[in-house]
Design an enzyme around this catalytic site. Sequence first.
Site, PDB file in Angstrom:
ATOM      1  N   ASN A  69       1.055  -1.676  -0.266  1.00 55.51           N
ATOM      2  CA  ASN A  69       0.198  -0.040  -0.090  1.00 55.51           C
ATOM      3  C   ASN A  69       0.895   1.164   0.106  1.00 55.51           C
ATOM      4  OD1 ASN A  69      -0.046   2.327   2.606  1.00 55.51           O
ATOM      5  ND2 ASN A  69       0.568   0.000   3.284  1.00 55.51           N
ATOM      6  N   CYS A 129       5.137   5.170   8.903  1.00 57.28           N
ATOM      7  CA  CYS A 129       4.939   4.726   7.703  1.00 57.28           C
ATOM      8  C   CYS A 129       5.459   5.465   6.725  1.00 57.28           C
ATOM      9  CB  CYS A 129       3.569   6.572   7.329  1.00 57.28           C
ATOM     10  SG  CYS A 129       2.601   5.790   6.331  1.00 57.28           S
ATOM     11  N   ILE A 190       5.318  -4.370  14.141  1.00 58.31           N
ATOM     12  CA  ILE A 190       5.997  -3.960  13.103  1.00 58.31           C
ATOM     13  C   ILE A 190       4.786  -3.110  11.748  1.00 58.31           C
ATOM     14  CG2 ILE A 190       8.009  -4.933  13.120  1.00 58.31           C
ATOM     15  CD1 ILE A 190       6.920  -6.311   9.943  1.00 58.31           C
ATOM     16  N   THR A 192       4.560  -1.647   8.433  1.00 57.54           N
ATOM     17  CA  THR A 192       4.758  -1.984   6.857  1.00 57.54           C
ATOM     18  C   THR A 192       6.660  -2.195   6.676  1.00 57.54           C
ATOM     19  OG1 THR A 192       4.241  -0.635   5.716  1.00 57.54           O
ATOM     20  CG2 THR A 192       2.799  -2.270   6.009  1.00 57.54           C
ATOM     21  N   GLY A 216       0.933  -8.744   5.610  1.00 56.43           N
ATOM     22  CA  GLY A 216       0.554  -9.145   5.622  1.00 56.43           C
ATOM     23  C   GLY A 216       1.282 -11.148   5.896  1.00 56.43           C
ATOM     24  N   GLY A 242       2.260  -7.913  12.397  1.00 52.29           N
ATOM     25  CA  GLY A 242       2.683  -8.222  11.246  1.00 52.29           C
ATOM     26  C   GLY A 242       2.143  -9.620  10.682  1.00 52.29           C
ATOM     27  N   GLY A 243       1.143  -9.347   9.818  1.00 54.44           N
ATOM     28  CA  GLY A 243       0.026 -10.840   9.302  1.00 54.44           C
ATOM     29  C   GLY A 243      -0.145 -11.336   9.896  1.00 54.44           C
TER      30      GLY A 243
HETATM   31  C1  SIN Z   1      -0.417   5.245   4.586  1.00 58.43           C
HETATM   32  O1  SIN Z   1      -1.530   5.572   4.241  1.00 58.43           O
HETATM   33  O2  SIN Z   1       0.155   5.225   3.661  1.00 58.43           O
HETATM   34  C2  SIN Z   1       0.075   3.675   5.367  1.00 58.43           C
HETATM   35  C3  SIN Z   1      -0.033   4.002   6.973  1.00 58.43           C
HETATM   36  C4  SIN Z   1       1.332   3.408   7.612  1.00 58.43           C
HETATM   37  O3  SIN Z   1       2.425   2.889   7.384  1.00 58.43           O
HETATM   38  O4  SIN Z   1       1.577   4.236   9.370  1.00 58.43           O
END
Ligand code: SIN
Length: 301
Positions: A69, A129, A190, A192, A216, A242-243
């Site tokens: 994402n 993020c 964690i 991503t 995931g 985390g997953g």
């Molecule tokens: C996002 O809105 O880009 C994801 C949020 C995050 O990774 O904290």
Amino acid sequence: MKNLKVNIAGVELKNPVMTASGTFGSGREYGEYMDLNQLGAVVVKGVAITPWKGNPPPRIAETYGGMLNSVGLQNPGVEVFIEQDIPFLRQYDTKIVVNIAGKTIEEYCQVAERLADADVDLLELNISCPNVKEGGVAFGTDPRMVEKVTREVKKHSKQPLIVKLSPNVTDITEMAKAAEVGGADGLSLINTLLGMSIDIHKRRPVLAMGVGGFSGPAIKPVAVRMVYQVKQAVSLPIIGMGGIATGEDAIEFIMAGATAIAVGTAHFHNPRASLEVLEGIQEYMEKYKVQELKKIRGIIK
Ligand code: SIN
């Protein structure tokens, strides 16, 4: 009846199951699929001082074992959150955790200050993020910055402050220790992992931003390892994520040292995932006669 209660920085949750920020909106979208009263806590999507548009599409992509994402923390701003989302969530018997976002330390502080008198239980400082140019992971990869932003936001927050850590670092224990020194009341980990997919037919990245956050089931072993390492390094309560898609996954995190756990990406293919994780934890406790979760928390040394 097994005791599922857990305590995070003085806040008692009826059970350890939370929703991971950014995967559950403000809970409204999921209310028709599940009973929000059953959750230990709802962690809402990142909230900033002003509305943020987020990144251009495509900003979501499926991958083997997970998804990418690059939403860019799209959100309507703290005023809308206070007016609309808090009253909605307060209809339910669950704790409210607000993930706070900012482009500068001042912006994080402003959000914390605006929420100081709001009816929410915990703040989660998003310095992890990977999808924003300012703030986010830019603050979460330098221990001096982690300590500084934690210390400053702490001065402005009334609720306990949880710091959400990024896995995109060489040694996550350095960031955990820095947050502890800065005055954090807990850690969540964690966020991503930085990832990328390429559309070989169009010869360009699948996400408009090129790279994004990978989450995931595929990231679970990385997350369990990091929770385990952080548990050995600091004495703060940990929210592990985390997953996680099953009760067994959650038990792994608890044995690695997590006090609570959060379900994230699994919601996108199974809106009831968090409740199924809760059921799975209960089944495990019944099967192995675990009366309370602290009996198994951090048992892996
Ligand atoms: C996002 O809105 O880009 C994801 C949020 C995050 O990774 O904290």
